[in-house]
Design a protein around this motif. Structure first.
Motif, PDB file in Angstrom:
ATOM      1  N   ALA A  16       0.830  -1.206   0.000  1.00 16.01           N
ATOM      2  CA  ALA A  16       0.000   0.000   0.000  1.00 16.01           C
ATOM      3  C   ALA A  16       0.864   1.255   0.000  1.00 16.01           C
ATOM      4  O   ALA A  16       0.575   2.219  -0.721  1.00 16.01           O
ATOM      5  CB  ALA A  16      -0.937  -0.009   1.210  1.00 16.01           C
ATOM      6  N   LEU A  17       1.924   1.268   0.779  1.00 21.90           N
ATOM      7  CA  LEU A  17       2.841   2.415   0.793  1.00 21.90           C
ATOM      8  C   LEU A  17       3.505   2.591  -0.566  1.00 21.90           C
ATOM      9  O   LEU A  17       3.593   3.712  -1.088  1.00 21.90           O
ATOM     10  CB  LEU A  17       3.930   2.226   1.858  1.00 21.90           C
ATOM     11  CG  LEU A  17       3.496   2.371   3.305  1.00 21.90           C
ATOM     12  CD1 LEU A  17       4.584   1.847   4.233  1.00 21.90           C
ATOM     13  CD2 LEU A  17       3.182   3.826   3.620  1.00 21.90           C
ATOM     14  N   ARG A  18       3.990   1.494  -1.134  1.00 24.12           N
ATOM     15  CA  ARG A  18       4.646   1.560  -2.436  1.00 24.12           C
ATOM     16  C   ARG A  18       3.690   2.054  -3.504  1.00 24.12           C
ATOM     17  O   ARG A  18       4.063   2.852  -4.366  1.00 24.12           O
ATOM     18  CB  ARG A  18       5.229   0.194  -2.801  1.00 24.12           C
ATOM     19  CG  ARG A  18       6.460  -0.152  -1.970  1.00 24.12           C
ATOM     20  CD  ARG A  18       6.886  -1.584  -2.044  1.00 24.12           C
ATOM     21  NE  ARG A  18       6.818  -2.168  -3.374  1.00 24.12           N
ATOM     22  CZ  ARG A  18       7.013  -3.456  -3.611  1.00 24.12           C
ATOM     23  NH1 ARG A  18       7.299  -4.290  -2.619  1.00 24.12           N
ATOM     24  NH2 ARG A  18       6.945  -3.927  -4.840  1.00 24.12           N
ATOM     25  N   HIS A  19       2.446   1.609  -3.451  1.00 24.21           N
ATOM     26  CA  HIS A  19       1.455   2.064  -4.420  1.00 24.21           C
ATOM     27  C   HIS A  19       1.256   3.577  -4.287  1.00 24.21           C
ATOM     28  O   HIS A  19       1.236   4.303  -5.287  1.00 24.21           O
ATOM     29  CB  HIS A  19       0.138   1.315  -4.232  1.00 24.21           C
ATOM     30  CG  HIS A  19      -0.838   1.567  -5.332  1.00 24.21           C
ATOM     31  ND1 HIS A  19      -1.668   2.651  -5.347  1.00 24.21           N
ATOM     32  CD2 HIS A  19      -1.084   0.889  -6.478  1.00 24.21           C
ATOM     33  CE1 HIS A  19      -2.403   2.637  -6.443  1.00 24.21           C
ATOM     34  NE2 HIS A  19      -2.067   1.574  -7.153  1.00 24.21           N
ATOM     35  N   GLN A  20       1.121   4.052  -3.073  1.00 27.72           N
ATOM     36  CA  GLN A  20       0.889   5.474  -2.846  1.00 27.72           C
ATOM     37  C   GLN A  20       2.060   6.318  -3.364  1.00 27.72           C
ATOM     38  O   GLN A  20       1.855   7.317  -4.055  1.00 27.72           O
ATOM     39  CB  GLN A  20       0.675   5.738  -1.356  1.00 27.72           C
ATOM     40  CG  GLN A  20       0.309   7.173  -1.044  1.00 27.72           C
ATOM     41  CD  GLN A  20      -0.063   7.369   0.412  1.00 27.72           C
ATOM     42  OE1 GLN A  20      -0.367   6.432   1.136  1.00 27.72           O
ATOM     43  NE2 GLN A  20      -0.046   8.613   0.852  1.00 27.72           N
ATOM     44  N   VAL A  21       3.299   5.906  -3.059  1.00 25.32           N
ATOM     45  CA  VAL A  21       4.467   6.707  -3.425  1.00 25.32           C
ATOM     46  C   VAL A  21       4.864   6.492  -4.881  1.00 25.32           C
ATOM     47  O   VAL A  21       5.007   7.453  -5.638  1.00 25.32           O
ATOM     48  CB  VAL A  21       5.653   6.407  -2.484  1.00 25.32           C
ATOM     49  CG1 VAL A  21       6.930   7.100  -2.964  1.00 25.32           C
ATOM     50  CG2 VAL A  21       5.315   6.849  -1.059  1.00 25.32           C
ATOM     51  N   PHE A  22       5.073   5.247  -5.280  1.00 27.20           N
ATOM     52  CA  PHE A  22       5.603   4.998  -6.620  1.00 27.20           C
ATOM     53  C   PHE A  22       4.540   5.149  -7.714  1.00 27.20           C
ATOM     54  O   PHE A  22       4.780   5.799  -8.729  1.00 27.20           O
ATOM     55  CB  PHE A  22       6.257   3.616  -6.703  1.00 27.20           C
ATOM     56  CG  PHE A  22       7.448   3.468  -5.814  1.00 27.20           C
ATOM     57  CD1 PHE A  22       8.481   4.387  -5.847  1.00 27.20           C
ATOM     58  CD2 PHE A  22       7.554   2.417  -4.929  1.00 27.20           C
ATOM     59  CE1 PHE A  22       9.592   4.267  -5.028  1.00 27.20           C
ATOM     60  CE2 PHE A  22       8.660   2.276  -4.094  1.00 27.20           C
ATOM     61  CZ  PHE A  22       9.679   3.206  -4.146  1.00 27.20           C
ATOM     62  N   VAL A  23       3.391   4.552  -7.520  1.00 30.63           N
ATOM     63  CA  VAL A  23       2.352   4.618  -8.532  1.00 30.63           C
ATOM     64  C   VAL A  23       1.639   5.978  -8.467  1.00 30.63           C
ATOM     65  O   VAL A  23       1.518   6.678  -9.472  1.00 30.63           O
ATOM     66  CB  VAL A  23       1.351   3.449  -8.379  1.00 30.63           C
ATOM     67  CG1 VAL A  23       0.232   3.548  -9.410  1.00 30.63           C
ATOM     68  CG2 VAL A  23       2.078   2.108  -8.495  1.00 30.63           C
ATOM     69  N   GLY A  24       1.211   6.364  -7.272  1.00 25.65           N
ATOM     70  CA  GLY A  24       0.463   7.611  -7.112  1.00 25.65           C
ATOM     71  C   GLY A  24       1.279   8.870  -7.338  1.00 25.65           C
ATOM     72  O   GLY A  24       0.913   9.726  -8.142  1.00 25.65           O
ATOM     73  N   GLU A  25       2.416   8.994  -6.645  1.00 23.93           N
ATOM     74  CA  GLU A  25       3.220  10.211  -6.737  1.00 23.93           C
ATOM     75  C   GLU A  25       4.132  10.238  -7.963  1.00 23.93           C
ATOM     76  O   GLU A  25       4.282  11.276  -8.597  1.00 23.93           O
ATOM     77  CB  GLU A  25       4.115  10.373  -5.497  1.00 23.93           C
ATOM     78  CG  GLU A  25       3.390  10.735  -4.237  1.00 23.93           C
ATOM     79  CD  GLU A  25       4.351  10.862  -3.056  1.00 23.93           C
ATOM     80  OE1 GLU A  25       5.524  11.232  -3.263  1.00 23.93           O
ATOM     81  OE2 GLU A  25       3.913  10.587  -1.927  1.00 23.93           O
ATOM     82  N   GLN A  26       4.783   9.100  -8.256  1.00 21.67           N
ATOM     83  CA  GLN A  26       5.815   9.106  -9.285  1.00 21.67           C
ATOM     84  C   GLN A  26       5.343   8.577 -10.630  1.00 21.67           C
ATOM     85  O   GLN A  26       6.088   8.614 -11.599  1.00 21.67           O
ATOM     86  CB  GLN A  26       7.039   8.317  -8.803  1.00 21.67           C
ATOM     87  CG  GLN A  26       7.677   8.944  -7.578  1.00 21.67           C
ATOM     88  CD  GLN A  26       8.929   8.218  -7.122  1.00 21.67           C
ATOM     89  OE1 GLN A  26       9.278   7.148  -7.612  1.00 21.67           O
ATOM     90  NE2 GLN A  26       9.616   8.797  -6.152  1.00 21.67           N
ATOM     91  N   GLY A  27       4.137   8.074 -10.706  1.00 22.22           N
ATOM     92  CA  GLY A  27       3.590   7.635 -11.977  1.00 22.22           C
ATOM     93  C   GLY A  27       4.143   6.323 -12.502  1.00 22.22           C
ATOM     94  O   GLY A  27       4.053   6.036 -13.692  1.00 22.22           O
ATOM     95  N   VAL A  28       4.699   5.488 -11.613  1.00 20.61           N
ATOM     96  CA  VAL A  28       5.196   4.178 -12.028  1.00 20.61           C
ATOM     97  C   VAL A  28       3.982   3.306 -12.387  1.00 20.61           C
ATOM     98  O   VAL A  28       3.034   3.234 -11.603  1.00 20.61           O
ATOM     99  CB  VAL A  28       6.022   3.519 -10.901  1.00 20.61           C
ATOM    100  CG1 VAL A  28       6.389   2.081 -11.242  1.00 20.61           C
ATOM    101  CG2 VAL A  28       7.276   4.344 -10.608  1.00 20.61           C
ATOM    102  N   PRO A  29       4.004   2.660 -13.551  1.00 16.83           N
ATOM    103  CA  PRO A  29       2.888   1.763 -13.891  1.00 16.83           C
ATOM    104  C   PRO A  29       2.751   0.648 -12.849  1.00 16.83           C
ATOM    105  O   PRO A  29       3.753   0.054 -12.444  1.00 16.83           O
ATOM    106  CB  PRO A  29       3.290   1.186 -15.254  1.00 16.83           C
ATOM    107  CG  PRO A  29       4.275   2.166 -15.813  1.00 16.83           C
ATOM    108  CD  PRO A  29       5.003   2.729 -14.620  1.00 16.83           C
ATOM    109  N   VAL A  30       1.532   0.398 -12.420  1.00 12.91           N
ATOM    110  CA  VAL A  30       1.304  -0.587 -11.356  1.00 12.91           C
ATOM    111  C   VAL A  30       1.862  -1.951 -11.733  1.00 12.91           C
ATOM    112  O   VAL A  30       2.389  -2.670 -10.874  1.00 12.91           O
ATOM    113  CB  VAL A  30      -0.184  -0.644 -10.956  1.00 12.91           C
ATOM    114  CG1 VAL A  30      -1.028  -1.264 -12.052  1.00 12.91           C
ATOM    115  CG2 VAL A  30      -0.371  -1.373  -9.648  1.00 12.91           C
TER     116      VAL A  30
END
Length: 140
Positions: A16-30
């Motif tokens: 959940a943390l990784r999703h919030q930071v990497f996917v949500g903030e940085q736009g990394v594809p899930v």
């Protein structure tokens, strides 16, 4: 902030943390955020009063401990938590028999952060999830 860092078996809070930071903030594809190494990695979770605020993972490969997926929520940045997560990951690596080096792929803006923790840059700049990185290593 009074946080604790521990190795955990249930990885949902880390994801959940990784999703919030990497996917949500940085736009990394899930689909690039989760990989086949997650089930075999050691996952560190940092909490503040039982609320998850940061995570990292360590994957053991030959003599290396690969530290990755390091993230800290905006609310906890600038507190020293990121450095403490890296120190905890390095300690895990030191405690693992046969591991002689820690390595990681650092986003370019974070090179100085990791250098202060003893890591050295090597190799060229490369793209990971569309973000420029460089590899770094630390002898244990």
């Amino acid at each position: 902030m009074s946080y604790s860092i521990s190795v955990i078996d249930n990885h949902e809070a880390c994801y959940a943390l990784r999703h919030q930071v990497f996917v949500g903030e940085q736009g990394v594809p899930v689909e690039e955020e989760w990989d086949e190494l997650d089930p075999v990695a050691a996952h560190l979770l940092a909490t503040d009063n039982d609320v998850p605020v940061g995570t990292a993972r360590v994957v053991y490969q030959d003599e290396f401990a690969k530290i990755g997926r390091v993230c800290v929520l905006k609310s906890a940045r600038g507190t020293g938590l990121g450095a403490d997560l890296i120190r905890a990951a390095v300690q895990l690596a030191k405690d693992k028999p046969g591991i002689t080096k820690a390595k990681l792929g650092a986003q370019l803006h974070a090179l100085g952060f990791y250098e202060k923790l003893g890591f050295s840059v090597y190799g060229p700049i490369y793209l990971d999830a569309g973000i420029e990185h460089r590899d770094m290593v630390l002898a244990l």
